[in-house]
Design an enzyme around this catalytic site. Structure first.
Site, PDB file in Angstrom:
ATOM      1  N   ASP A  77       0.859  -1.171   0.000  1.00 56.22           N
ATOM      2  CA  ASP A  77       0.000   0.000   0.000  1.00 56.22           C
ATOM      3  C   ASP A  77       0.906   1.234   0.000  1.00 56.22           C
ATOM      4  O   ASP A  77       2.069   1.163   0.395  1.00 56.22           O
ATOM      5  CB  ASP A  77      -0.895  -0.026   1.241  1.00 56.22           C
ATOM      6  CG  ASP A  77      -1.871   1.126   1.265  1.00 56.22           C
ATOM      7  OD1 ASP A  77      -2.352   1.511   0.190  1.00 56.22           O
ATOM      8  OD2 ASP A  77      -2.139   1.648   2.355  1.00 56.22           O
ATOM      9  N   ASP A  97      -1.404  -1.400   6.292  1.00 59.85           N
ATOM     10  CA  ASP A  97      -1.549  -0.961   7.688  1.00 59.85           C
ATOM     11  C   ASP A  97      -2.954  -0.530   8.049  1.00 59.85           C
ATOM     12  O   ASP A  97      -3.191  -0.087   9.173  1.00 59.85           O
ATOM     13  CB  ASP A  97      -0.585   0.204   7.968  1.00 59.85           C
ATOM     14  CG  ASP A  97      -0.980   1.470   7.206  1.00 59.85           C
ATOM     15  OD1 ASP A  97      -1.738   1.363   6.224  1.00 59.85           O
ATOM     16  OD2 ASP A  97      -0.536   2.562   7.606  1.00 59.85           O
ATOM     17  N   ASP A 137      -7.047  -2.885   4.250  1.00 59.57           N
ATOM     18  CA  ASP A 137      -6.052  -3.822   3.741  1.00 59.57           C
ATOM     19  C   ASP A 137      -6.285  -5.248   4.243  1.00 59.57           C
ATOM     20  O   ASP A 137      -5.658  -6.195   3.738  1.00 59.57           O
ATOM     21  CB  ASP A 137      -4.636  -3.392   4.162  1.00 59.57           C
ATOM     22  CG  ASP A 137      -4.228  -2.073   3.531  1.00 59.57           C
ATOM     23  OD1 ASP A 137      -4.560  -1.853   2.357  1.00 59.57           O
ATOM     24  OD2 ASP A 137      -3.589  -1.259   4.226  1.00 59.57           O
TER      25      ASP A 137
END
Length: 791
Positions: A480, A679, A683
Site C-alpha cells: 500500500d 496498515d 487492507d
C-alpha cells in the site's frame, strides 16, 4: 449451528471470518466449512483454504487464556488446552498440543515438558535438576565399572591380582544395579508409557537396549549353566555387560542434561524482551502527590510521572512536559525521538534528560511489549509444514529399528563368529541404542523457536511457523502507499478556490466535513484549519462514500469532498480544475475536489512524504529478487510519481478497498507467491488473501490480526530482514534434518555390523549411546546458530 455467527446492529445475520476477522454475510460468503459440528463462513476462498488446513490454529486464537510471563504482562490468548487459572502450564517442544498442569514427560515422544511461560526469574528446572543428580551419581559408579571392564587391556593385569575373576562379576552386578534401576528409571518409565500409549519413541529403544543388556548379564551371572555354547567365549564363560548397561545409562543421562540446558537457551529472546519492562511506575494521586506502585497496579487513565533516565512504564500519551525518548527497543534506531504534549509514548522505551507526565492508555496485556512477547511465544509453539516430513518418518522409525535389531540378532546368531549369540545380542543392543528419532523431531521446532526470538529482536514478529516457512518463497510484494511507503502523516500543501469562493471559506467547510472522518487525509485538512485559526461548524447528514470521499450539509450548504469519481457521481463539473489537479498530482500530491451546492468550489492538495527508508528498502528487496507492486486508491498520476521516485516495478492505482484482494488473486493466478504489506482496515482482506500478509506495526489492530507477519516499526526494511531470516531458518532446518537422517542412515547399519566382514569393526553399545546422545545436542546447537545469523 454456526460457529462464527452473530447478529448485526440492524438485525441482519452476519459472521466473523475466523482467519482474517472480517464480518461476512452467510448469504454472500465466498465459502463455508463445518468443523466439530459448527459452521464457519469466509470472506475469500483463500481464507477458507487456510482454515481447512489448520482449523485449530485459528479457533485457538479465541479460546481460553494462555499464561504469558510476569513483569506485569498477563496475556489472555488462545490455547484450548491451557488452564485458565493462571497456573504455569507445561508443553512439549515437539508436540505443542500436549499441555499439562505439572512437569512431566510427553506421552508421544517422551521428552521432558517445559513451561509454556518464560519468566525473568531463574526458576529451577525440576527435570534438569533430577537428570543432573542422577548423572553425577551414575558417573561415580560407572568409572569403577569401566576400570573393571577394561582390566584385560592393562598389561600388568594388576586388577586380576587384587580382584579375582570370580568375584569381579559380583562387584559389577552390585555397582551396576543402582545405576540401571535408579539412574535409568525415568527411561524405563517412559518406555513403558510409550507402549501403553502406543507411541513408540526414543525411550522405547533406550529402555529396551539397557534392559536387555542388564537382564541378560544378571541371568548370565546367576544361572550361567542355562546358556548354550554359542553364548560362551573361548574360556567357556558367558560374557556379561554390566559396564555397558551402566555406561549407556550414564551417557544417555549426559545427553539429557546437555539437551535440557540447550533447550532452555531458546527462551533467551523472550527473557530479553521481558527484561525491558520496568517493575514499578510513579503514579500521580488525585491530590497531586506521587506514589510508586507495581506495574500490575497501573490502570487505563492513570497519570504517571516519568523522570529523566527512567523507563516508560506503559503505552500512553504525553499530557505535560517534554523530553526525548530512546525508542531503539522498537525501531532499532539509536537517535532519540522528541516528545511533547499530545505525542504517544511506548512502554519499556527509555526517557532522556527531560521529565513529563503521561496518561496510561494501554496497560498489562494491551501494551506493545506484551503483544510482542505474546506473538513470539505463540510462534515458537506453532508447527511448520515441513515438520510433517519428520512426523511421517518418526512414525515408522521405531518399528523399523526394532525390526532391524531383531534381524541383526538372528543374522549374527546363525552366521556370526563365536560366540555367535553373544555377538548377536551386543549388536542388537547397539542398534537399539544408536537410533535416535528425537533428533528428527527436534530438527524443526528448535529452529522455529530460535528464529521467532531472533525476529523479535529485530522488530519482525511472526504469527506462526508457517509464515516463517512460506516467506522465503515470496517473489512478489504488494505494498500500500499511504503509511507503508509514505509516512502516513499527510499535510495540506495546496489550496485552490474557484471564483466565488475564498480559501478561508473553502477550508472551513472542508474541515468541518472532514472532522467526522478518521482518514489520514481528513486529519491533514482539520490540522491546517486549526493552524490557521479557522473555527469549524457542525455537519448534518454526514455520509462516507467508500473509496470516493465524504458528503454532508455544513452551514446550510451541501458540501462534498473527495476524488473525481465522487464529483462525477454528484454531477459536479470539474472542467476548470482538472488541469491544475493533474499538475499537483504530477508533483506527488493527492487531490481532493471540494463541491459546494452541486458546483465545483476548489481543490485541496495533500502531500504525504515518502519514508526516508523506503528507497533503500526497495533496493534491498530487488536484491532479494522480489518484484514490488504498489496498490493504492490514489490517482494514477500521483501513484506513478511516487513509484518513479522509489523504482517500483508495477503500479495499480485508483483501486477501491474491496478490490485490493482481487488484485492479489490476479497475481496469484499468474503463478506468483505474493506477500501483501499494509496498515489499514481496508487492507485486511488483501492481507488474508496473500500467501503471507505483512502488517506495518504503525497500523490498525485489524490489519495485524489479518497478517502473518508484523513489522513493529512499520519500516519496509523489516520485510527484507524477515525474508532473509526465513531463508536462513529453512536452511538451518534442512541442515538439521540432513544431520538427523544421515546420522541414522549410517549409524544403524554400522551398529548392526555391516563393516565387520570387510574391516572387522564392531560398534560398542557404549559408543552407540554416546553418539545417540550427542546427535540431539548437535541438532539443538545448530539451531542456536540462528541467533547469530546476519539478516
Amino acid at each position: 449451528m454456526t460457529g462464527n455467527y452473530k447478529q448485526a446492529a440492524d438485525g441482519s445475520d452476519s459472521s466473523i471470518d475466523p482467519v482474517c476477522g472480517m464480518t461476512v454475510s452467510p448469504n454472500t460468503a465466498a465459502g463455508s466449512f463445518e468443523h466439530n459440528g459448527q459452521q464457519y463462513y469466509f470472506c475469500s476462498a483463500h481464507c477458507l483454504e487456510k482454515f481447512q488446513s489448520h482449523p485449530e490454529l485459528f479457533l485457538n486464537r479465541t479460546a481460553s487464556p494462555m499464561t504469558v510471563p510476569p513483569v506485569g504482562i498477563q496475556r489472555a490468548k488462545p490455547q484450548p488446552t491451557t488452564t485458565a487459572t493462571g497456573k504455569t502450564t507445561y508443553t512439549c517442544p515437539m508436540h505443542p498440543e500436549i499441555v499439562r498442569d505439572a512437569p512431566g514427560s510427553c506421552p508421544i515422544c517422551g521428552m521432558a515438558l517445559e513451561p509454556r511461560a518464560v519468566s525473568l526469574d531463574e526458576e529451577e528446572n525440576p527435570e534438569l535438576t533430577q537428570m543432573s543428580r542422577r548423572f553425577w551419581v551414575c558417573v561415580g559408579l560407572s568409572i569403577p565399572l569401566l576400570i573393571i571392564g577394561m582390566s584385560e587391556l592393562i598389561p600388568s593385569a594388576t586388577l586380576e591380582r587384587v580382584v579375582p575373576m570370580g568375584v569381579r562379576g559380583w562387584i559389577e552386578l552390585g555397582i551396576s544395579t543402582p545405576v540401571v534401576l535408579w539412574g535409568a528409571l525415568p527411561f524405563f518409565v517412559r518406555a513403558w508409557q510409550s507402549l501403553v500409549n502406543r507411541a513408540l519413541n526414543m525411550f522405547t529403544l533406550i529402555g529396551m537396549g539397557v534392559g536387555v543388556a542388564y537382564l541378560f548379564s544378571v541371568i548370565a551371572k546367576l544361572f550361567p549353566d542355562i546358556f548354550p555354547q554359542s553364548f560362551r567365549d573361548a574360556s567357556g564363560n558367558v560374557p556379561v555387560y554390566f559396564e555397558a548397561a551402566a555406561v549407556i545409562t550414564t551417557l544417555v543421562l549426559l545427553g539429557q542434561v546437555l539437551e535440557l540446558r540447550a533447550r532452555s537457551r531458546t527462551g533467551a529472546a523472550i527473557k530479553a524482551l521481558l527484561g525491558l519492562a520496568p517493575k514499578t511506575a510513579r503514579r500521580i494521586r488525585t491530590d497531586g502527590s506521587d506514589e510508586d506502585v507495581a506495574l500490575e497496579q497501573v490502570k487505563t487513565g492513570d497519570r504517571l510521572r516519568v523522570r529523566p533516565g527512567e523507563k516508560i512504564p506503559v503505552d500512553g500519551v504525553v499530557i505535560e512536559g517534554a523530553s526525548a525518548v530512546d525508542e531503539s527497543m522498537i525501531s532499532g534506531e539509536p537517535i532519540p525521538v522528541a516528545k511533547q504534549a499530545g505525542d504517544r509514548v511506548i512502554g519499556a522505551t527509555v526517557n532522556g534528560t527531560g521529565s513529563f507526565v503521561m496518561q496510561a492508555e494501554r496497560v498489562g496485556a494491551e501494551t506493545l511489549l506484551a503483544q510482542i512477547v505474546q506473538m513470539v511465544a505463540e510462534a515458537q509453539r506453532s508447527r511448520a509444514p515441513i515438520q510433517k516430513l519428520a512426523d511421517v518418518v518418526s512414525a515408522y522409525f521405531v518399528p523399523t529399528v526394532f525390526a532391524i535389531s531383531v534381524l541383526t540378532f538372528v543374522v549374527w546368531s546363525f552366521w556370526g563368529p563365536e560366540p555367535r549369540m553373544a555377538h548377536g545380542l551386543v549388536n542388537a543392543v547397539a542398534v537399539l541404542i544408536i537410533a535416535c528419532p528425537c533428533a528428527l523431531g527436534l530438527a524443526t521446532p528448535m529452529s522455529i523457536m530460535v528464529a521467532s526470538g531472533k525476529g523479535a529482536e529485530t522488530g519482525v514478529l511472526f504469527k506462526n511457523a508457517e509464515a516463517i516457512e512460506v516467506l522465503r518463497q515470496i517473489d512478489t510484494l504488494v505494498v500500500d502507499k499511504t503509511g507503508t511507503l509514505t509516512e502516513g502523516k499527510p499535510k495540506l500543501v495546496s489550496l485552490i478556490a474557484l471564483s466565488g469562493f475564498d480559501e478561508q471559506t473553502l477550508l472551513r467547510l472542508a474541515a468541518t466535513l472532514e472532522r467526522s472522518s478518521e482518514h489520514p487525509l481528513a486529519a491533514a485538512v482539520v490540522a491546517e484549519a486549526a493552524a490557521r485559526g479557522i473555527d469549524q461548524g457542525n455537519t448534518r447528514d454526514f455520509a462516507s462514500v467508500t473509496g470516493k470521499g465524504l458528503k454532508g450539509e455544513v452551514e446550510g450548504h451541501q458540501v462534498s469532498l473527495g476524488n473525481q469519481a465522487l464529483a462525477a457521481a454528484l454531477s459536479i463539473d470539474l472542467d476548470n480544475l482538472l488541469n491544475r489537479a493533474e499538475a499537483l498530482r504530477a508533483d506527488g500530491q493527492t487531490v481532493l475536489f471540494v463541491g459546494i451546492n452541486g458546483k465545483a468550489g476548489g481543490l485541496i492538495g495533500i502531500a504525504d512524504p515518502i519514508k526516508a527508508t523506503s528507497l533503500e528498502a526497495v533496493k534491498q528487496l530487488h536484491a532479494e529478487n522480489v518484484r514490488i507492486v504498489m496498490l493504492t486508491g490514489d490517482s494514477e498520476t500521483t501513484a506513478r510519481t511516487v513509484a518513479a521516485k522509489l523504482q517500483i516495478d508495477e503500479v495499480v492505482a485508483e483501486v477501491l478497498p474491496n478490490e485490493k484482494a482481487a488484485v492479489v488473486k490476479r497475481l496469484q493466478a499468474e503463478g506468483r507467491r505474493v506477500a501483501m504489506a499494509g496498515d489499514g482496515i481496508n487492507d485486511a482482506p488483501a492481507l488474508a488473501q496473500a500467501d503471507v500478509g505483512i502488517a506495518m506495526g504503525t497500523g490498525t489492530d485489524v490489519a495485524m490480526k489479518s497478517a502473518a507477519v508484523t513489522l513493529v516499526k512499520g519500516d519496509l526494511r523489516g520485510i527484507v530482514r524477515a525474508i532473509r531470516l526465513s531463508r536462513a531458518t529453512m536452511k538451518n532446518i534442512k541442515q538439521n534434518l540432513f544431520f538427523a537422517f544421515v546420522y541414522n542412515a549410517l549409524g544403524v547399519p554400522v551398529a548392526a555390523g555391516v563393516l565387520y566382514p570387510f574391516f572387522g569393526l564392531l560398534l560398542s553399545p557404549m559408543i552407540a549411546a554416546a553418539a545417540m546422545s550427542f546427535s540431539s545436542v548437535s541438532v539443538i546447537a545448530n539451531a542456536l546458530r540462528l541467533r547469530k545469523a546476519r539478516i
